[in-house]
Design a protein around this motif. Structure first.
Motif, PDB file in Angstrom:
ATOM      1  N   LEU A 122      -1.523   4.364   8.945  1.00 35.05           N
ATOM      2  CA  LEU A 122      -2.442   3.531   9.737  1.00 35.05           C
ATOM      3  C   LEU A 122      -2.896   2.321   8.931  1.00 35.05           C
ATOM      4  O   LEU A 122      -3.016   1.217   9.457  1.00 35.05           O
ATOM      5  CB  LEU A 122      -3.639   4.357  10.216  1.00 35.05           C
ATOM      6  N   ILE A 123      -3.137   2.511   7.638  1.00 35.78           N
ATOM      7  CA  ILE A 123      -3.511   1.378   6.785  1.00 35.78           C
ATOM      8  C   ILE A 123      -2.375   0.374   6.694  1.00 35.78           C
ATOM      9  O   ILE A 123      -2.573  -0.839   6.814  1.00 35.78           O
ATOM     10  CB  ILE A 123      -3.881   1.860   5.365  1.00 35.78           C
ATOM     11  N   ASP A 169      -2.544  14.725   7.251  1.00 34.59           N
ATOM     12  CA  ASP A 169      -3.688  13.848   7.515  1.00 34.59           C
ATOM     13  C   ASP A 169      -3.676  12.621   6.613  1.00 34.59           C
ATOM     14  O   ASP A 169      -3.931  11.498   7.052  1.00 34.59           O
ATOM     15  CB  ASP A 169      -5.007  14.607   7.295  1.00 34.59           C
ATOM     16  N   GLU A 170      -3.384  12.862   5.334  1.00 39.52           N
ATOM     17  CA  GLU A 170      -3.343  11.730   4.396  1.00 39.52           C
ATOM     18  C   GLU A 170      -2.200  10.776   4.717  1.00 39.52           C
ATOM     19  O   GLU A 170      -2.352   9.555   4.656  1.00 39.52           O
ATOM     20  CB  GLU A 170      -3.196  12.263   2.969  1.00 39.52           C
ATOM     21  N   LYS A 219      -3.102   8.661   7.653  1.00 43.56           N
ATOM     22  CA  LYS A 219      -4.084   7.660   7.214  1.00 43.56           C
ATOM     23  C   LYS A 219      -3.359   6.504   6.503  1.00 43.56           C
ATOM     24  O   LYS A 219      -3.630   5.333   6.773  1.00 43.56           O
ATOM     25  CB  LYS A 219      -5.041   8.362   6.253  1.00 43.56           C
ATOM     26  N   LEU A 220      -2.434   6.851   5.628  1.00 43.94           N
ATOM     27  CA  LEU A 220      -1.691   5.833   4.882  1.00 43.94           C
ATOM     28  C   LEU A 220      -0.888   4.940   5.826  1.00 43.94           C
ATOM     29  O   LEU A 220      -0.885   3.709   5.695  1.00 43.94           O
ATOM     30  CB  LEU A 220      -0.756   6.513   3.877  1.00 43.94           C
ATOM     31  N   ILE A 255       0.830  -1.208   0.000  1.00 49.51           N
ATOM     32  CA  ILE A 255       0.000   0.000   0.000  1.00 49.51           C
ATOM     33  C   ILE A 255       0.869   1.266   0.000  1.00 49.51           C
ATOM     34  O   ILE A 255       0.528   2.266  -0.636  1.00 49.51           O
ATOM     35  CB  ILE A 255      -1.022  -0.007   1.170  1.00 49.51           C
ATOM     36  N   LEU A 312       1.484  14.311  -0.293  1.00 50.15           N
ATOM     37  CA  LEU A 312       0.395  14.056   0.668  1.00 50.15           C
ATOM     38  C   LEU A 312       0.484  15.084   1.799  1.00 50.15           C
ATOM     39  O   LEU A 312       1.575  15.506   2.177  1.00 50.15           O
ATOM     40  CB  LEU A 312       0.528  12.655   1.285  1.00 50.15           C
ATOM     41  N   VAL A 327       3.874   1.487  -1.413  1.00 51.42           N
ATOM     42  CA  VAL A 327       4.407   1.574  -2.772  1.00 51.42           C
ATOM     43  C   VAL A 327       3.370   2.184  -3.704  1.00 51.42           C
ATOM     44  O   VAL A 327       3.677   2.990  -4.573  1.00 51.42           O
ATOM     45  CB  VAL A 327       4.811   0.164  -3.282  1.00 51.42           C
ATOM     46  N   ARG A 328       2.111   1.823  -3.482  1.00 50.37           N
ATOM     47  CA  ARG A 328       1.083   2.264  -4.417  1.00 50.37           C
ATOM     48  C   ARG A 328       0.511   3.628  -4.119  1.00 50.37           C
ATOM     49  O   ARG A 328       0.135   4.352  -5.034  1.00 50.37           O
ATOM     50  CB  ARG A 328      -0.046   1.242  -4.440  1.00 50.37           C
TER      51      ARG A 328
END
Lengths: 243, 243
Positions: free
Chosen positions: A179-180, A172-173, A176-177, A160, A169, A162-163
């Motif tokens: 956390l994923i 906040d983004e 979020k990344l 995720i 960003l 890498v993609r």
């Protein structure tokens, strides 16, 4: 194991680490893996560690101790003039700790004492940056082609990043990344565990922007985790079939 | 390395493997890692291998040879009465190959000769099933709680399987899921490479349902890969922020 990620954004730096440490499955506990030295208005330096706990604790203790009792002659991470010199210092200290652990007569176990470090921060006069420091004491710096570092149990959470990672960003983004990426790791590997430590640093502010510990019962994290699971499943459903 | 996955669906089995083999980064080539023995109307047995290439090739050659020249007395995978017995036979053969490689005087390298196997199929009189066979020759069978097996470089592609796999997927969905899992792995690891071999088996048919080699220029695969990248990024954008 451990999972730590450092991201360099156009607007600053983001660090995230888990806190699980274990020797076998019946001997685990929480330990902090993220450490920050701040001289407001002048420098912020953050270190995250993965590897042998005795090694990483010694490393942090040595860095801490030396930064406090430094005479004018000795280099410390609070006095070096660039992040590059800080990286050299941390690398040398790490090498020193590992060498000492290995020098016990008759107790061979070189690989056991290994540790890897992500170092990031900014010192007045240069841009924020990140380094990945190896057990041998050498290191690489973040580049535009390779704008983040991971250490520890890094494979599950890598696709995720890498993609979806992009230096533009916003904070906040980026959070979020991360956390994923951590959630994917958590779902697949017992040796990475909550709570997570999260820190953001905004370029040219020379103080920590935000610092938070995300506990297991954190509702906002649970929402991201659940929403992401649902989003993945629905993206999967809508994908065209193979032929 | 290698990446192979075997899925058990309610409607049958799906197998997928990559084809890259490498010893270092300047010595790599393609090799088949999926092998099938079929007695139409009676049994279909598929094996996928990961690990030392000399070991896996010997394993397949021995199985193949023994299945052809079997006297009435000797067991072969074409004569065993259950998948469990086939798993025992394959496990024993694997153990035998590894033991022989290790018995060279003065050439110690136990771990080097390791290999792991996914075995799947159906023999008339019982349900389709999958086994994961270890280098030690022992094995575990797929269960409802643990309905798929991965071998090789399995971490990158695991999160999506953990999140989206469900035994009630149809063949098209299962293939799509595997392609996503392989695509995530490919994007993050050089030692897993195309083409991919893909095989599906429909319960109680006792013949292979479909078998295809997905080449690098496969347009349908490229579309899935691109669509998935876009879907991930847009799912990511739409996710709520952390607090």
């Amino acid at each position: 194991m451990t999972y730590c990620v450092g991201l360099r954004l156009k607007s600053g730096l983001v660090f995230m680490s888990d806190t699980r440490t274990n020797a076998g499955v019946d001997n685990f506990s929480k330990t902090k893996k993220m450490f920050t030295w701040e001289v407001p208005g002048e420098r912020v330096i953050t270190i995250m560690t993965a590897g042998n706990l005795a090694t990483t604790q010694s490393l942090i203790s040595l860095i801490e101790e030396r930064s406090k009792i430094a005479s004018d002659r000795s280099a410390t991470i609070l006095h070096e003039h660039s992040m590059f010199q800080v990286a050299r210092l941390v690398g040398d200290t790490l090498k020193e700790v590992i060498r000492e652990s290995n020098s016990n007569d008759g107790m061979k176990g070189a690989s056991k004492f290994k540790a890897t470090v992500i170092l990031g921060g900014q010192i007045k006069g240069s841009d924020p940056t990140l380094f990945l420091i190896y057990p041998e004491g050498n290191f690489v710096e973040v580049t535009t082609e390779n704008p983040f570092f991971q250490i520890g149990e890094l494979k599950y959470g890598r696709p995720i990043l890498v993609r979806a990672f992009d230096e533009s960003l916003d904070f906040d983004e980026a959070v979020k990344l991360l956390l994923i990426s951590f959630d994917s790791t958590l779902k697949a590997n017992l040796s990475v565990g909550m709570p997570f430590d999260l820190q953001t640093y905004e370029k040219d502010t020379f103080k920590v922007r935000s610092e938070v510990r995300i506990e297991e019962d954190d509702a906002a994290y649970a929402e991201i985790s659940n929403s992401w699971g649902e989003a993945l499943r629905s993206a999967f459903k809508e994908l065209p079939s193979y032929k």
